[in-house]
Scaffold this motif. Sequence first.
Motif, mmCIF file in Angstrom:
data_model
loop_
_atom_site.group_PDB
_atom_site.id
_atom_site.type_symbol
_atom_site.label_atom_id
_atom_site.label_comp_id
_atom_site.label_asym_id
_atom_site.label_seq_id
_atom_site.Cartn_x
_atom_site.Cartn_y
_atom_site.Cartn_z
ATOM 1 N N SER A 147 -7.793 0.842 1.815
ATOM 2 C CA SER A 147 -6.834 1.309 2.817
ATOM 3 C C SER A 147 -6.358 0.151 3.675
ATOM 4 C CB SER A 147 -7.478 2.380 3.705
ATOM 5 O OG SER A 147 -6.621 2.751 4.766
ATOM 6 N N LEU A 189 -2.406 3.643 4.935
ATOM 7 C CA LEU A 189 -1.966 3.984 3.591
ATOM 8 C C LEU A 189 -3.071 3.594 2.626
ATOM 9 C CD1 LEU A 189 1.678 2.664 3.967
ATOM 10 C CD2 LEU A 189 1.025 5.071 3.697
ATOM 11 N N ASP A 190 -3.323 4.451 1.615
ATOM 12 C CA ASP A 190 -4.524 4.299 0.797
ATOM 13 C C ASP A 190 -4.215 4.268 -0.702
ATOM 14 O OD1 ASP A 190 -6.973 5.233 2.892
ATOM 15 O OD2 ASP A 190 -4.987 6.055 3.322
ATOM 16 N N TYR A 191 -5.063 3.533 -1.404
ATOM 17 C CA TYR A 191 -5.098 3.584 -2.866
ATOM 18 C C TYR A 191 -6.562 3.612 -3.278
ATOM 19 C CZ TYR A 191 -4.843 2.289 -7.762
ATOM 20 O OH TYR A 191 -4.995 2.277 -9.132
ATOM 21 N N GLY A 240 -3.684 8.094 -4.623
ATOM 22 C CA GLY A 240 -2.870 7.478 -3.579
ATOM 23 C C GLY A 240 -2.763 8.432 -2.406
ATOM 24 N N GLY A 241 -2.786 7.935 -1.182
ATOM 25 C CA GLY A 241 -2.724 8.835 -0.043
ATOM 26 C C GLY A 241 -2.569 8.107 1.272
ATOM 27 N N PHE A 242 -2.795 8.846 2.344
ATOM 28 C CA PHE A 242 -2.785 8.210 3.661
ATOM 29 C C PHE A 242 -3.924 8.800 4.476
ATOM 30 C CE2 PHE A 242 -0.438 12.035 4.709
ATOM 31 C CZ PHE A 242 -0.765 12.293 6.030
ATOM 32 N N ARG A 268 -8.632 11.904 5.219
ATOM 33 C CA ARG A 268 -7.968 11.257 4.079
ATOM 34 C C ARG A 268 -7.211 12.312 3.280
ATOM 35 N NH1 ARG A 268 -6.207 9.571 -0.470
ATOM 36 N NH2 ARG A 268 -6.997 7.656 -1.460
ATOM 37 N N ALA A 293 0.426 4.087 -2.755
ATOM 38 C CA ALA A 293 0.138 5.459 -2.345
ATOM 39 C C ALA A 293 1.146 6.434 -2.931
ATOM 40 C CB ALA A 293 0.112 5.545 -0.818
ATOM 41 N N TRP A 334 0.043 9.343 -5.722
ATOM 42 C CA TRP A 334 -0.269 10.484 -4.871
ATOM 43 C C TRP A 334 -0.752 11.692 -5.681
ATOM 44 C CZ3 TRP A 334 -0.113 10.895 0.483
ATOM 45 C CH2 TRP A 334 -0.291 12.177 0.994
ATOM 46 N N GLY A 355 -4.077 13.348 0.175
ATOM 47 C CA GLY A 355 -3.500 12.906 -1.084
ATOM 48 C C GLY A 355 -4.508 12.882 -2.203
ATOM 49 N N MET A 406 0.821 -1.197 0.000
ATOM 50 C CA MET A 406 0.000 0.000 0.000
ATOM 51 C C MET A 406 0.862 1.258 0.000
ATOM 52 S SD MET A 406 -3.098 -0.921 -0.289
ATOM 53 C CE MET A 406 -3.893 0.647 0.065
#
Length: 334
Positions: free
Chosen positions: A269, A263-265, A216-218, A211, A173, A177, A213, A169
């Motif tokens: 997450s 961590l995210d897509y 992709g993010g966190f 959330r 991310a 991003w 980003g 992840m």
Amino acid sequence: MNMKKAHLILILLAGVLGGIPAAAQSLCFWTDNADIVPVRIYIDKEYLGDVTAAFKTQPLLDTEGTLGVDTTPERHSITAVDKYGRVYNGWDGFVTPQPGQVVYLHIRGGQFQQVDRSDEAFAFIFMNWVPLFTLPLDYGRVYRGLSPMHNAAPGVGMAVAAIGATAAMGAAAANNWDIQDSRFPYFAIGLGTEYFSSLQSWRNVGRIKARFGGQGGFSLIADAGVAILPDRWSYNGTSTWRDALPDRWRVNTLFTWSVGAGLDYGGLSFSVRYKPAIGNSYDTFLVGQMAYDWWIATHVALSFNVGFGMGGYGENGLRQRYDFPIGFSLLFRL
């Protein structure tokens, strides 16, 4: 005359030296944790008595509620057992008293662990004694394979899975991003429910999620609410788990909360959440979870989560059980 004096000195010196082994030497067992008393004390596998009271500071020898013992100045084995039948592991199990001195042995809460009562090594404890109370869950029998204290293999597998999920992840991310996505970033609040099957805890909480980003993010997450516990937990068909708890814990519900980061897509997450045992909020867990936020409208999402980890009750709860929580939330984007 000088010979007589020298002879007298030798006699006195021999008497003094010979009296050293017989000089008083004492052990004083005490605790500052009222939730574990009475604590049974064994020296050289012989039952000596109980510590029956808790003190904020170290008490004097023979203070009521402590256990004072006069013994010989040689190495002795010592064992402490709380009212649940758990054995103290906060010392190495041996002490060597010093002549003319008092050795104070502080028994701390949160350092007792369940043992196999059928083990011959503990026969001197459980041969003619039954614990006064039972734990909320009997971790030493039916659920031995689900206890980190008895089986480390699942914990190793969970750690490897968490590291792998974090790496995957994290790469997703970072690589995505800067890709724009109309859903992100956002700040949301909502309501959630989840069930910890091994702990038999049903958590109903308010949730906050931030959330950051693009695609992709966190994310940062937190929740707080009420955990509903079973009304009765049978132990040999006789006792309830509520009887095993201190008075302030004898409730069907308790305040619970947790914090975490992920961590995210896209809407997927992987996060890690932690809940310590503090005060009356005595449940504790550390879990990794996969979650998916499904945006059914511009400002409304359904979030589903499944996870794995460990937890329990009390200061030493993280070592009690493996667990696999599952739940969902309704989120409202602000």
